[in-house]
Design an enzyme around this catalytic site. Sequence first.
Site, PDB file in Angstrom:
ATOM      1  N   ASP A  28      61.087  -3.001  11.572  1.00  0.00           N
ATOM      2  CA  ASP A  28      61.902  -2.982  10.260  1.00  0.00           C
ATOM      3  C   ASP A  28      61.575  -1.732   9.400  1.00  0.00           C
ATOM      4  O   ASP A  28      61.995  -1.554   8.253  1.00  0.00           O
ATOM      5  CB  ASP A  28      62.056  -4.250   9.714  1.00  0.00           C
ATOM      6  CG  ASP A  28      60.945  -4.825   9.234  1.00  0.00           C
ATOM      7  OD1 ASP A  28      59.862  -4.417   9.635  1.00  0.00           O
ATOM      8  OD2 ASP A  28      60.844  -5.983   8.685  1.00  0.00           O
ATOM      9  N   SER A  29      60.422  -1.151   9.936  1.00  0.00           N
ATOM     10  CA  SER A  29      59.992   0.104   9.216  1.00  0.00           C
ATOM     11  C   SER A  29      60.971   1.199   9.061  1.00  0.00           C
ATOM     12  O   SER A  29      61.065   2.117   8.228  1.00  0.00           O
ATOM     13  CB  SER A  29      58.816   0.511  10.127  1.00  0.00           C
ATOM     14  OG  SER A  29      58.974   0.755  11.295  1.00  0.00           O
TER      15      SER A  29
ATOM     16  N   ASP B  33      62.175  -6.357  15.551  1.00  0.00           N
ATOM     17  CA  ASP B  33      61.929  -7.028  14.305  1.00  0.00           C
ATOM     18  C   ASP B  33      62.995  -7.931  13.831  1.00  0.00           C
ATOM     19  O   ASP B  33      64.177  -7.460  13.841  1.00  0.00           O
ATOM     20  CB  ASP B  33      61.397  -6.122  13.092  1.00  0.00           C
ATOM     21  CG  ASP B  33      59.930  -5.814  13.073  1.00  0.00           C
ATOM     22  OD1 ASP B  33      59.286  -6.842  13.666  1.00  0.00           O
ATOM     23  OD2 ASP B  33      59.665  -4.841  12.706  1.00  0.00           O
TER      24      ASP B  33
ATOM     25  N   LYS C 234      59.957  -9.965  16.874  1.00  0.00           N
ATOM     26  CA  LYS C 234      58.720 -10.125  16.230  1.00  0.00           C
ATOM     27  C   LYS C 234      59.228 -10.803  14.813  1.00  0.00           C
ATOM     28  O   LYS C 234      60.288 -10.268  14.247  1.00  0.00           O
ATOM     29  CB  LYS C 234      58.035  -8.719  15.969  1.00  0.00           C
ATOM     30  CG  LYS C 234      56.743  -8.673  15.256  1.00  0.00           C
ATOM     31  CD  LYS C 234      55.850  -7.446  15.308  1.00  0.00           C
ATOM     32  CE  LYS C 234      56.442  -6.348  14.654  1.00  0.00           C
ATOM     33  NZ  LYS C 234      56.538  -6.461  13.070  1.00  0.00           N
TER      34      LYS C 234
ATOM     35  N   GLU D 119      57.160 -12.201  11.029  1.00  0.00           N
ATOM     36  CA  GLU D 119      56.003 -12.072  10.385  1.00  0.00           C
ATOM     37  C   GLU D 119      55.676 -13.559   9.748  1.00  0.00           C
ATOM     38  O   GLU D 119      56.449 -14.129   8.943  1.00  0.00           O
ATOM     39  CB  GLU D 119      56.148 -11.082   9.108  1.00  0.00           C
ATOM     40  CG  GLU D 119      56.704  -9.708   9.555  1.00  0.00           C
ATOM     41  CD  GLU D 119      56.576  -8.978   8.508  1.00  0.00           C
ATOM     42  OE1 GLU D 119      56.479  -9.060   7.325  1.00  0.00           O
ATOM     43  OE2 GLU D 119      57.127  -7.703   8.842  1.00  0.00           O
TER      44      GLU D 119
ATOM     45  N   GLU E  52      48.062  -6.524  11.675  1.00  0.00           N
ATOM     46  CA  GLU E  52      48.146  -5.357  10.837  1.00  0.00           C
ATOM     47  C   GLU E  52      47.075  -5.374   9.595  1.00  0.00           C
ATOM     48  O   GLU E  52      46.912  -6.371   9.096  1.00  0.00           O
ATOM     49  CB  GLU E  52      49.449  -5.161  10.313  1.00  0.00           C
ATOM     50  CG  GLU E  52      49.716  -3.831   9.233  1.00  0.00           C
ATOM     51  CD  GLU E  52      51.123  -3.700   9.015  1.00  0.00           C
ATOM     52  OE1 GLU E  52      52.087  -4.156   9.667  1.00  0.00           O
ATOM     53  OE2 GLU E  52      51.117  -2.781   8.396  1.00  0.00           O
TER      54      GLU E  52
HETATM   55  O1  KIV Z   1      58.024  -2.521  11.441  1.00  0.00           O
HETATM   56  C1  KIV Z   1      57.209  -1.750  11.944  1.00  0.00           C
HETATM   57  O2  KIV Z   1      57.131  -0.733  12.295  1.00  0.00           O
HETATM   58  C2  KIV Z   1      55.924  -2.727  12.180  1.00  0.00           C
HETATM   59  C3  KIV Z   1      54.680  -1.952  12.419  1.00  0.00           C
HETATM   60  C4  KIV Z   1      54.266  -1.204  11.203  1.00  0.00           C
HETATM   61  C5  KIV Z   1      53.807  -2.761  13.129  1.00  0.00           C
HETATM   62  O3  KIV Z   1      55.975  -3.836  12.184  1.00  0.00           O
END
Ligand code: KIV
Length: 266
Positions: free
Chosen positions: A45-46, A84, A112, A114, A181
């Site tokens: 989600d970056s 994510d 993934k 969090e 992280e």
């Molecule tokens: O969203 C993302 O790119 C991430 C990485 C920074 C681990 O979660």
Amino acid sequence: MPEVTLTTLQKLKQSGEKFAVVTSYDATFTDAACEAGIEVILVGDSLGMVLQGHDSTLPVSVDDMTYHTRCVKRGNRGALIMTDLPFMAYATVEQALASSGQLMQAGAHMVKLEGGHWLCDTVTRLTERGVPVCAHLGLTPQTVNVLGGYKVQGRQEHQARQLRADAIALEQAGAACLLLECVPSELAAEITQSVKIPVIGIGAGGSTDAQVLVMHDLLGLSLSGRSPKFVKNFLLGQNSITDAIAAYVRAVKDGSFPGPEHGFSA
Ligand code: KIV
């Protein structure tokens, strides 16, 4: 490349061979990453920051993640695709099941999320329903407003204790891997030793089972012109993007990245 599965990652952990993860959001970069030997593609989600230009990951939707997962799937040649779950897409178990179903149908092999022990029930329910889960601990960007900024986590003893306990609880709940992280390198090493599932690190030192970088960081691109301490520009000295990603894979596997200068102390 032979298809990478959770079993592959588990075997790599057991044999002590490190593996490399990179973010990708489209077909062309995914193709390059596969050519370079990347084992896991993270549709992170970056993308809310590096593609969409937001100042956090919070505005990203499940539909955004679905679109980019579909793009990545079309360029993929054997890597495991991890996507994510974005902000508020797993606030309840029912939401987590619905959001994950959409992402898995778009091409993700695992999701993934969090957070710590409070997600154990969600992790168990997803796993039971056929969705492998990676649990992201430490600096969790979706909670940046609670954390008060993008800060190293686990420096205080009570935080470190909680992180150790969360890692064990999430493994017991069925998490297939962990991502740490921005936690002190020694703590990350300790957590990696304490669980049987693979641990992926970013800003967590060189002792985790794998490393992840955001593709744009790996290629020396940043919106602000400032890179976090744990980033290295792998394009320097290389002739192509594929070569740069391959240099990253080599450096992860031979243990030369991350160096002590990319990590954080307690
Ligand atoms: O969203 C993302 O790119 C991430 C990485 C920074 C681990 O979660």
